[in-house]
Design an enzyme around this catalytic site. Structure first.
Site, short mmCIF file in Angstrom:
data_model
loop_
_atom_site.label_atom_id
_atom_site.label_comp_id
_atom_site.label_asym_id
_atom_site.label_seq_id
_atom_site.Cartn_x
_atom_site.Cartn_y
_atom_site.Cartn_z
CD GLU A 673 -7.18 -28.02 9.52
OE1 GLU A 673 -7.74 -27.76 10.59
OE2 GLU A 673 -7.57 -28.91 8.73
ZN LIG Z 1 -11.66 -30.13 10.85
#
Ligand SMILES: [Zn+2]
Length: 810
Positions: A673
């Protein structure tokens, strides 16, 4: 050869988890029979998003993880940011004003608990039973420690010191035997460096991490001014635990980038069309080392029917959709609702070319009397080969319509003509000297979520580095000689284009699966699409797992069935290539680094099976190598608390791609992320691109190390006195991440023997308590399939390890 052992690890997983169930808190029953999918009566409230609204990111504070799960279930669009604060869990939601009102109405501002009124009592009963089971596990753990006079009731699981930016941080995780029942925090005392007294570096407190009523461990991080060498925790009962502090992601040794290593190849955000053009140019420039592969499934296309909704009040609204795609004539159609300006006129419609003109009925006073339903019927009668007209979202359409001048239908797509309106091919660049499937495969893919604009750039920067450095950098040459690298910069080009040109908060693909009578009209156009990262086939919504929506307008909509979408079929096709062993799914944001399991079912929080102890150690080892490479760029440390299985550190995400790659194909599948927002200002996006490309190139080095790992693991049996008379505590020590298969009954150890398991979530190996003198037979096997002593369990060979469970006096 080595690959044949991976499925054996996987098979062993189930048995081992069950054997260790007394200590495994999150895993629950390893039999993991999925709960039945929620029936229609359990459908969560879905917030509605209107097309005329723009979305913004707002903070929503929820009390606990249970409530977070329910928030996810509303279909509300959460980014990947989750932070734990004193006030509760703060999440970021991408919502329109109407959705904000919906959230408020649902009680999130006042912390109101939302249970679906249709929640059946037996589901609650099931949940309570499972939680009670977990609590009993905790009590058993507590009782075991209480019996054992030599053990402390507090155990330190991790003590990580790290730097991030200019900060120094100490992160501590510890498990306390009374943690299930007592709410006490634990106080950690630090020294101020080697040889200094405990306490001289100050103290910090860590608090309980409780999920679904189950105590997991205590955790917390604090800023420090000096690097501690040791810490001590004294529990409220007076028991003491001491641990050595390890450095998390130390930057030491030489940079793996040789002299003259080139990087920094990306100068702006790139649309999917531009991303594909870029990899095509690269492949053309390096025909010996790279090629473009068009994946087998085209998307449904950046295209829509032309639409309009006439009127404002729902009962008198008429929706009209073209039968042709907007760019193929739909956008040329107009609809007019004309007041004839005379009394007692009949309702009729005429079509001239693409112009539809409805002359409305009037009464004796000349007032318009035609209702929405009547108008829809007359339009369908006269112009049924051009359009389909209908009342608004299942309304009876009994309201009288308002006359309007000729109004064009439109697909509302604003991308320039250079963006194709046809079903779109999805392209990968395949990099490597030998692209015949004979080399260890690595797969990187980005933009499952359309609005995440930085992750595709990380894949481009990585492809550029691999190709442009190979000529002068021997280490890059080695990667290209030994690996088969697949990079897909955009899995979801339709959503990507929509995000750039039409609605920048678009998360999903563009396919409208809403049924007639529902949200199919033009006003719902920003609410359509399948969340490609919820449409995969393992531990999905359809299997009863949590964290995906059944609503066609929910931002985590799982689609009509598993792998219904071309984007998902493409990834399945890629992952099914037998040589692929490693993968990276690139998302933003939050600076997380995660792996499986990524889903649990909510009653009882029953997790998809956890990796084995050996697999988990391999994940951790490779992860710290990759995160260290990221940190080299500008000292940004992904924290230990944001590293680990998705469902431990973030939330349940049923049907995500990492889980499919891991559970279906045995691929070591990670998820980045990236960064702190979806579309940061360019200077920041640029830095994130460079730092995460460091990590993605490092994954190639991890794959290379695995590929050339011919070193056999070694292991020893460690014994300790048991609290129980006549028994001995034993553990296995391994020289590297390796699975240990053992027997205690004198039989030959094989891959079907018991697999040595973890003591619990984020803990090391379990302690086995066996009768004094037990004969222990075992062998170990590493991630690359190398077996200790070259033992062959499938032959007559007898060179496994053996030892007696005794305490030697010497
Ligand atoms: Zn995503």
């Amino acid at each position: 050869m080595s690959s044949s052992f991976l499925p054996r690890w996987r098979r062993g997983l189930f048995a081992a988890t069950a054997a260790a169930s007394a200590f495994v808190l999150l895993a629950g029953p390893a039999t993991a029979v999925p709960a039945a999918p929620a029936d229609a009566g359990d459908a969560p409230v879905i917030l509605e998003r209107f097309a005329d609204e723009q979305a913004s990111v707002v903070e929503v504070t929820v009390a606990d993880r249970d409530e977070l799960d329910r928030l996810v279930a509303t279909g509300v669009d959460l980014d990947h940011h989750v932070s734990h604060t004193e006030a509760g869990i703060v999440v970021h939601a991408v919502v329109t004003p109407n959705e904000v009102e919906g959230l408020r109405a649902l009680g999130y501002r006042v912390g109101q608990t939302l249970f679906d009124p249709d929640d059946s009592e037996d589901r609650i009963g099931e949940r309570e039973a499972t939680i009670a089971e977990h609590k009993a596990d905790n009590q058993a753990f507590s009782a075991t420690l209480a019996q054992n006079a030599t053990a402390s009731d507090v155990r330190i699981i991790r003590a990580d010191y790290y730097t991030s930016g200019t900060n120094q941080v100490l992160s501590v995780e510890a498990k306390w035997a009374q943690g299930q029942t007592s709410t006490s925090t634990l106080t950690v005392s630090r020294d101020s460096g080697p040889g200094t007294p405990i306490g001289s570096g100050g103290t910090q407190s860590i608090s309980r991490f409780v999920d679904a009523g189950v105590y997991l461990y205590h955790r917390g991080a604090s800023a420090v001014t000096a690097r501690p060498d040791r810490i001590q925790i004294t529990s409220p009962t007076g028991d003491v635990a001491v641990a050595q502090v390890k450095e998390w992601l130390p930057i030491d040794g030489e940079s793996p980038e040789g002299p003259g290593y080139q990087k920094d190849f990306v100068t702006s955000y790139l649309t999917p069309t531009e991303l594909y053009d870029r990899i095509k140019r690269l492949a053309a420039e390096y025909p010996q080392l790279a090629e473009i592969v068009e994946l087998p499934y085209k998307t449904n296309g950046y295209r829509r029917k032309a639409q309009v909704v006439l009127g404002t009040a729902n009962a008198s609204r008429v929706a009209v959709d073209s039968l042709a795609w907007g760019h193929q004539g739909g956008n040329d159609i107009t609809v007019e609702l004309a007041d004839p300006g005379a009394a007692n006129q009949p309702l009729n419609a005429t079509v001239t070319g693409s112009a539809i003109r409805v002359s409305l009925a009037t009464d004796a006073g000349g007032a318009v009397t035609s209702t929405a339903a009547q108008v829809a019927a007359v339009v369908n009668g006269a112009a049924g080969s051009l359009v389909k007209a209908y009342t608004y979202r299942g309304s009876a359409g009994d309201g009288v319509v308002t006359p309007v001048a000729a109004t064009p239908l439109t697909d509302n797509l604003r991308a320039p003509a250079s963006v194709s309106r046809d079903p779109h091919p999805v392209y990968a660049i395949r990099i490597g000297k030998f692209r015949d499937g004979s080399r260890t495969g690595v797969l990187a893919y980005a933009q499952e979520h359309a609005r995440e604009w930085v992750p595709p750039l990380v894949t481009i920067e990585t492809a550029e580095r691999l190709l442009r450095n190979q000529k002068h950098d021997p280490k890059t040459q080695e990667l290209l000689r030994t690996l088969d690298i697949w990079i897909v910069p955009s899995i979801n080009p339709d959503g990507g284009h929509y995000s750039f040109y039409d609605f920048n908060s678009q998360r999903r693909n563009m396919t409208n699966h809403c049924a007639e009578g529902g949200s199919t009209d033009a006003l719902a156009r920003n609410s359509w699409g399948v969340d490609n990262n919820r449409n995969y086939s393992e531990y999905s919504l359809f299997d009863g797992y949590s964290g995906a929506s059944t609503s066609c307008t929910g931002d985590t909509y799982a689609g009509p069935s598993e792998l219904s979408e071309p984007e998902n079929k493409n990834l399945d096709w890629l992952a099914s290539r037998p040589n692929i062993k490693f993968s990276m799914n690139l998302h933003s944001s939050g600076n997380y680094f995660m792996w499986s399991p990524g889903a649990y079912s909510v009653p009882g929080r029953i997790s998809a099976p956890r990796p084995t102890l050996a697999e988990e150690s391999f994940f951790w080892g490779a992860s710290s190598q990759i995160l260290t490479a990221i940190k080299r760029h500008r000292n940004m440390a992904v924290t230990p608390a944001r590293t680990g299985p998705i469902s431990d550190v973030l939330y349940s995400a049923a049907g995500n791609s990492g889980d499919m790659l891991w559970y279906k194909y045995g691929i070591y599948a990670w998820n980045f992320e990236v960064g702190t927002s979806f579309q940061p200002a360019w200077d920041e996006a640029h830095q994130q691109t460079l730092e995460y490309a460091n990590g993605l190139v490092e994954l190639m080095r991890v794959a290379r190390a695995y590929d050339k790992d011919k070193k056999r693991p070694t292991s020893t049996l460690v014994t300790a006195p048991s609290a129980t008379e006549g028994m001995v505590d034993v553990k296995f020590d391994v020289s590297e991440p390796a699975a240990v298969f053992y027997t205690l009954d004198g039989s030959k150890p094989t891959f079907d023997s018991t697999l040595y398991a973890s003591a619990g979530v984020r803990e090391g190996g379990e302690t086995l308590t066996v009768p004094y003198g037990t004969r222990v037979f075992w062998f170990s096997v590493d991630a690359a399939g190398n077996i200790e002593n070259n033992y062959r369990p499938d032959t007559e060979a007898k060179n496994w390890n053996r030892a007696f469970a005794i305490i030697s006096d010497s």
